[in-house]
Design a protein around this motif. Structure first.
Motif, PDB file in Angstrom:
ATOM      1  N   HIS A  77       0.835  -1.205   0.000  1.00 57.12           N
ATOM      2  CA  HIS A  77       0.000   0.000   0.000  1.00 57.12           C
ATOM      3  C   HIS A  77       0.873   1.260   0.000  1.00 57.12           C
ATOM      4  O   HIS A  77       0.549   2.257  -0.667  1.00 57.12           O
ATOM      5  CB  HIS A  77      -0.927   0.006   1.221  1.00 57.12           C
ATOM      6  N   ASP A  78       1.980   1.231   0.726  1.00 59.06           N
ATOM      7  CA  ASP A  78       2.895   2.386   0.740  1.00 59.06           C
ATOM      8  C   ASP A  78       3.447   2.659  -0.665  1.00 59.06           C
ATOM      9  O   ASP A  78       3.537   3.823  -1.093  1.00 59.06           O
ATOM     10  CB  ASP A  78       4.052   2.133   1.711  1.00 59.06           C
ATOM     11  N   ALA A 123       0.670   6.667  -6.771  1.00 59.99           N
ATOM     12  CA  ALA A 123      -0.600   7.325  -7.098  1.00 59.99           C
ATOM     13  C   ALA A 123      -1.342   7.638  -5.810  1.00 59.99           C
ATOM     14  O   ALA A 123      -2.183   6.841  -5.357  1.00 59.99           O
ATOM     15  CB  ALA A 123      -1.436   6.419  -8.000  1.00 59.99           C
ATOM     16  N   PRO A 124      -1.020   8.773  -5.166  1.00 64.30           N
ATOM     17  CA  PRO A 124      -1.659   9.143  -3.906  1.00 64.30           C
ATOM     18  C   PRO A 124      -3.184   9.140  -4.030  1.00 64.30           C
ATOM     19  O   PRO A 124      -3.739   9.673  -4.991  1.00 64.30           O
ATOM     20  CB  PRO A 124      -1.133  10.566  -3.641  1.00 64.30           C
ATOM     21  N   LEU A 127      -6.896   4.594  -0.909  1.00 62.14           N
ATOM     22  CA  LEU A 127      -5.742   3.733  -0.630  1.00 62.14           C
ATOM     23  C   LEU A 127      -5.239   3.946   0.797  1.00 62.14           C
ATOM     24  O   LEU A 127      -4.923   2.982   1.503  1.00 62.14           O
ATOM     25  CB  LEU A 127      -4.608   4.039  -1.613  1.00 62.14           C
ATOM     26  N   ALA A 128      -5.156   5.216   1.197  1.00 62.03           N
ATOM     27  CA  ALA A 128      -4.685   5.541   2.539  1.00 62.03           C
ATOM     28  C   ALA A 128      -5.627   4.944   3.599  1.00 62.03           C
ATOM     29  O   ALA A 128      -5.177   4.438   4.634  1.00 62.03           O
ATOM     30  CB  ALA A 128      -4.587   7.053   2.711  1.00 62.03           C
ATOM     31  N   LYS A 129      -6.932   4.979   3.307  1.00 58.53           N
ATOM     32  CA  LYS A 129      -7.910   4.426   4.242  1.00 58.53           C
ATOM     33  C   LYS A 129      -7.760   2.910   4.351  1.00 58.53           C
ATOM     34  O   LYS A 129      -7.809   2.348   5.447  1.00 58.53           O
ATOM     35  CB  LYS A 129      -9.325   4.785   3.765  1.00 58.53           C
ATOM     36  N   ARG A 130      -7.555   2.250   3.200  1.00 56.90           N
ATOM     37  CA  ARG A 130      -7.368   0.797   3.206  1.00 56.90           C
ATOM     38  C   ARG A 130      -6.104   0.416   3.977  1.00 56.90           C
ATOM     39  O   ARG A 130      -6.073  -0.581   4.690  1.00 56.90           O
ATOM     40  CB  ARG A 130      -7.308   0.259   1.774  1.00 56.90           C
ATOM     41  N   ARG A 131      -5.066   1.247   3.804  1.00 54.34           N
ATOM     42  CA  ARG A 131      -3.826   0.980   4.526  1.00 54.34           C
ATOM     43  C   ARG A 131      -4.045   1.070   6.027  1.00 54.34           C
ATOM     44  O   ARG A 131      -3.550   0.237   6.794  1.00 54.34           O
ATOM     45  CB  ARG A 131      -2.751   1.985   4.099  1.00 54.34           C
TER      46      ARG A 131
END
Length: 259
Positions: free
Chosen positions: A75-76, A82-83, A87-91
């Motif tokens: 995920h990082d 591609a910010p 994705l950040a929430k899933r991470r």
């Protein structure tokens, strides 16, 4: 044609070529980025598949924690390419899940290996996981010692899969009162590990299956002894009944004769 015109044409030509090359390089970079994003997305699905579908008995705690860490790392890499808020929430969810698992004292429930199709699916998953481990080592996402340890475990699990299936069948025989069949199936489960019987994991499993068989055999012998004792008691009782009958007959005869 003057030298100035020739130089001008050369400059224009070189500029055009440079422009085309730049466009090509940008397009190649864009395609490479898309390719890498697609590869990483595929890896997230792959690791999630291992986490969700590998039964607990084939996924020790340290291995599961490593899978969580790999999922966070993937995920990082995706966020860097591609910010994206999703994705950040899933991470964050993966991190929370990993931390909850790490601190939990509750033992994960083993899955019953009760079906041939299940064996085929889990074996395919183990084969895929084995390849993933090798790839992770090559990509320097897993050190050599851990790679060797997990590879050895997966090789053991491939054998134990069939052994666990036979142990499940043995348990069903036991629960339905078919004790002799249960003993034979536990012995068969132990035999499934013969090829790797020198490994510590196999030795422990073989001892477990044979101990279960030994315990049932002891129960069988005890039942047989009890049955034999009951038969002897019945024979003794029958003998006493016969003696009593004879005594009563003789007594009646004596009374009649006296009368």
């Amino acid at each position: 044609m003057s030298s100035f015109i020739i130089i001008g044409l050369l400059v224009v030509g070189i500029g055009f070529i440079a422009f085309v090359v730049t466009l090509q390089m940008k397009e190649q970079a864009r395609l490479e980025k898309l390719r890498k994003v697609a590869m990483l997305n595929n890896q997230t699905r792959q690791v999630r598949h291992y986490l969700d579908d590998l039964p607990a008995q084939y996924q020790p705690k340290d291995m599961r924690l490593w899978l969580y860490s790999r999922l966070v790392g993937i995920h990082d890499e995706l966020i860097k390419l591609a910010p994206d808020e999703k994705l950040a929430k899933r991470r964050r969810h993966v991190v929370e899940e990993m931390e909850k698992f790490q601190t939990s004292k509750q033992k994960r429930k083993a899955k019953a290996i009760n079906d041939e199709l299940l064996i085929i699916n889990i074996r395919r998953l183990l084969d895929s996981f084995f390849s993933f481990i090798q790839q992770s080592k090559d990509a320097k996402k897993l050190d050599s010692d851990a790679c060797h340890k997990y590879s050895q475990l997966i090789s053991f699990y491939r054998y134990k899969l069939k052994a666990d299936h036979k142990a499940y069948q043995a348990r069903q025989f036991f629960l339905t009162g078919k004790l002799q069949e249960a003993v034979e199936m536990y012995r068969n489960a132990a035999e499934e590990l013969d090829e790797i019987k020198e490994t510590p994991e196999a030795k422990e499993a073989i001892m477990k299956y044979n101990s279960a068989a030994d315990e049932i055999e002891s129960d069988l012998k005890l039942q047989q002894q009890e049955a034999e004792m009951e038969e002897e008691e019945e024979e003794d009782q029958d003998g006493l009944d016969d003696e009593w009958s004879k005594f009563m007959e003789n007594d009646e005869f004596t009374k009649k004769k006296t009368f």
